[in-house]
Design a protein around this motif. Sequence first.
Motif, mmCIF file in Angstrom:
data_model
loop_
_atom_site.group_PDB
_atom_site.id
_atom_site.type_symbol
_atom_site.label_atom_id
_atom_site.label_comp_id
_atom_site.label_asym_id
_atom_site.label_seq_id
_atom_site.Cartn_x
_atom_site.Cartn_y
_atom_site.Cartn_z
ATOM 1 N N LEU A 61 -16.006 13.874 21.895
ATOM 2 C CA LEU A 61 -15.882 15.006 20.974
ATOM 3 C C LEU A 61 -14.888 16.053 21.484
ATOM 4 N N THR A 62 -14.510 15.974 22.757
ATOM 5 C CA THR A 62 -13.450 16.884 23.212
ATOM 6 C C THR A 62 -12.145 16.590 22.475
ATOM 7 N N LEU A 63 -11.897 15.317 22.150
ATOM 8 C CA LEU A 63 -10.708 14.976 21.367
ATOM 9 C C LEU A 63 -10.846 15.460 19.929
ATOM 10 N N THR A 64 -12.056 15.358 19.390
ATOM 11 C CA THR A 64 -12.305 15.874 18.042
ATOM 12 C C THR A 64 -12.045 17.376 18.001
ATOM 13 N N PHE A 113 -10.584 21.276 30.312
ATOM 14 C CA PHE A 113 -11.301 21.282 31.588
ATOM 15 C C PHE A 113 -12.686 20.659 31.440
ATOM 16 N N LEU A 114 -13.322 20.882 30.287
ATOM 17 C CA LEU A 114 -14.600 20.218 30.044
ATOM 18 C C LEU A 114 -14.401 18.703 29.985
ATOM 19 N N ALA A 115 -13.303 18.264 29.377
ATOM 20 C CA ALA A 115 -13.001 16.831 29.350
ATOM 21 C C ALA A 115 -12.835 16.284 30.759
ATOM 22 N N LEU A 116 -12.171 17.051 31.620
ATOM 23 C CA LEU A 116 -11.989 16.615 33.010
ATOM 24 C C LEU A 116 -13.336 16.377 33.683
ATOM 25 N N ALA A 117 -14.247 17.339 33.544
ATOM 26 C CA ALA A 117 -15.529 17.248 34.236
ATOM 27 C C ALA A 117 -16.480 16.262 33.573
ATOM 28 N N PHE A 118 -16.525 16.278 32.235
ATOM 29 C CA PHE A 118 -17.506 15.486 31.489
ATOM 30 C C PHE A 118 -17.045 14.037 31.343
ATOM 31 N N ALA A 119 -15.869 13.840 30.736
ATOM 32 C CA ALA A 119 -15.346 12.485 30.601
ATOM 33 C C ALA A 119 -15.067 11.875 31.970
ATOM 34 N N GLY A 120 -14.542 12.696 32.892
ATOM 35 C CA GLY A 120 -14.245 12.196 34.224
ATOM 36 C C GLY A 120 -15.478 11.681 34.942
ATOM 37 N N SER A 121 -16.575 12.435 34.894
ATOM 38 C CA SER A 121 -17.818 11.995 35.541
ATOM 39 C C SER A 121 -18.389 10.759 34.862
ATOM 40 N N PHE A 122 -18.425 10.791 33.525
ATOM 41 C CA PHE A 122 -18.970 9.673 32.751
ATOM 42 C C PHE A 122 -18.247 8.371 33.086
ATOM 43 N N LEU A 123 -16.915 8.397 33.087
ATOM 44 C CA LEU A 123 -16.147 7.180 33.325
ATOM 45 C C LEU A 123 -16.112 6.789 34.801
ATOM 46 N N ALA A 124 -16.076 7.769 35.701
ATOM 47 C CA ALA A 124 -16.091 7.447 37.128
ATOM 48 C C ALA A 124 -17.366 6.704 37.504
ATOM 49 N N LEU A 125 -18.469 7.103 36.884
ATOM 50 C CA LEU A 125 -19.733 6.417 37.137
ATOM 51 C C LEU A 125 -19.772 5.062 36.448
ATOM 52 N N GLN A 126 -19.445 5.023 35.162
ATOM 53 C CA GLN A 126 -19.557 3.771 34.417
ATOM 54 C C GLN A 126 -18.663 2.680 34.987
ATOM 55 N N THR A 127 -17.466 3.056 35.401
ATOM 56 C CA THR A 127 -16.480 2.048 35.773
ATOM 57 C C THR A 127 -16.444 1.729 37.264
ATOM 58 N N LEU A 128 -17.296 2.365 38.064
ATOM 59 C CA LEU A 128 -17.379 1.997 39.478
ATOM 60 C C LEU A 128 -18.671 2.440 40.138
ATOM 61 N N GLY A 180 -1.850 18.042 21.130
ATOM 62 C CA GLY A 180 -3.104 18.658 21.555
ATOM 63 C C GLY A 180 -4.113 17.625 22.032
ATOM 64 N N THR A 181 -4.277 16.543 21.259
ATOM 65 C CA THR A 181 -5.236 15.512 21.657
ATOM 66 C C THR A 181 -4.751 14.759 22.894
ATOM 67 N N THR A 182 -3.443 14.549 23.005
ATOM 68 C CA THR A 182 -2.914 13.876 24.187
ATOM 69 C C THR A 182 -3.141 14.720 25.441
ATOM 70 N N LEU A 183 -2.986 16.038 25.321
ATOM 71 C CA LEU A 183 -3.217 16.912 26.466
ATOM 72 C C LEU A 183 -4.673 16.828 26.938
ATOM 73 N N VAL A 184 -5.611 16.892 26.000
ATOM 74 C CA VAL A 184 -7.026 16.806 26.369
ATOM 75 C C VAL A 184 -7.337 15.432 26.959
ATOM 76 N N ASN A 185 -6.765 14.394 26.378
ATOM 77 C CA ASN A 185 -6.975 13.054 26.915
ATOM 78 C C ASN A 185 -6.388 12.924 28.318
ATOM 79 N N LEU A 186 -5.262 13.585 28.558
ATOM 80 C CA LEU A 186 -4.666 13.594 29.895
ATOM 81 C C LEU A 186 -5.633 14.193 30.907
ATOM 82 N N PHE A 187 -6.267 15.303 30.564
ATOM 83 C CA PHE A 187 -7.238 15.924 31.468
ATOM 84 C C PHE A 187 -8.442 15.010 31.703
#
Length: 380
Positions: free
Chosen positions: A307-310, A210-225, A324-331
């Motif tokens: 680091l969520t993947l780590t 869930f942290l990956a969803l919020a953190f990676a999601g926000s980071f990439l949503a901003l960077q890529t658009l 496990g890493t694929t699940l976090v990457n999916l989120f």
Amino acid sequence: MAARVFLLFTLGYFLSYFYRSANAVLAKDLSQDLGLGPAELGFMTSLFYLSFAAVQLPLGSLLDRYGPRIITPALLLVASLGSVVFGLAQSFPTLALGRALIGVGMAAALMGSLKAFSLWFPRTYATVSTLLVGLGATGGLLAATPLALLKEAMGWRGVFLLGAVVVVLVALLIYLGVRNTPPGVPWPKGGGGGGLREVLGNSRLLRVAFLALAFAGSFLALQTLWAGAYAYALGLEAVKVGNLLLLYSGGAVLGFLVSGYLADRLGTARVLVGAALLFALGLLLALFKLLALAYPLMGFFGAFNILTLTQARELVPPHLVGRGTTLVNLFGIGGTFLLQWGVGVAVGTLGYAFAFGSLLGLLLLALFLYRPLLGLRTSG
């Protein structure tokens, strides 16, 4: 051979990062040429992540069975087709189809690399993986000022048609230039199907997801658009927007490169929380229109989301690391789809202040739920 394996897979991830980031610079042109509103622009761009996320779990099985030498180039050819469709699109549905095909095609760029590196670099896996992400993220630099200049020279359609040719060449190089395993190392057999149920029942892993969803999601949503679209909305011209995105992406490259080093010494959970809070500070600065401060701050500390993947690797037994890493990457990738689209809807109805404030609130909620993991004495 090992150096060639690293170089070629990193090149593939470089292309993935370029394509995911390109629409930030092209947002104004796409909107004008095809009459896209903010919601349509956000949805179309987010399709990269929806299609990317949709293939993550089957991708893990394919990589386990056939190996990255076959699967990664095969999917890159799909991305090349998507780039052609996108570059020739005359309507929103065709544009969306092209973007979705690019997302499917780039889905194996990172996970295929990590699968290969787990066998080629077992003793230096964390270091090599961090280096992969840091170098691959320079694709975001290419999708900033250089892309703005290239777009002025040959048009956005020409950029995507040229990109299709480059993707085919890289796919061919990977297929011809790498092996799934080092000489003398047998290909490992995949585990049973019950592993997915086991990782879905791991409550600590789900907090990380869930942290990956919020953190990676926000980071990439901003960077890529939306970082680019927001700068355009403030009245900046294309090259100035490209320069700001260069600060964002340049900060991200540095963040990727040092995140593993800091996690090794300070603990993954502690570094993740600190970085997420500083990323949140960047969001606040952006709301106050201090973009020259906000963008490098969000880029540098936002990159620590990797680091969520780590940490996913730390929270599951060895035979479940792939799932496990694929699940976090999916989120994380699924979160990017939801947030990139959601920001577009919010901007179109309530404006950027509400949209960015919602990202901030979601990130703080994820950090609150993540708190129990701060007691873990783990390292990256």
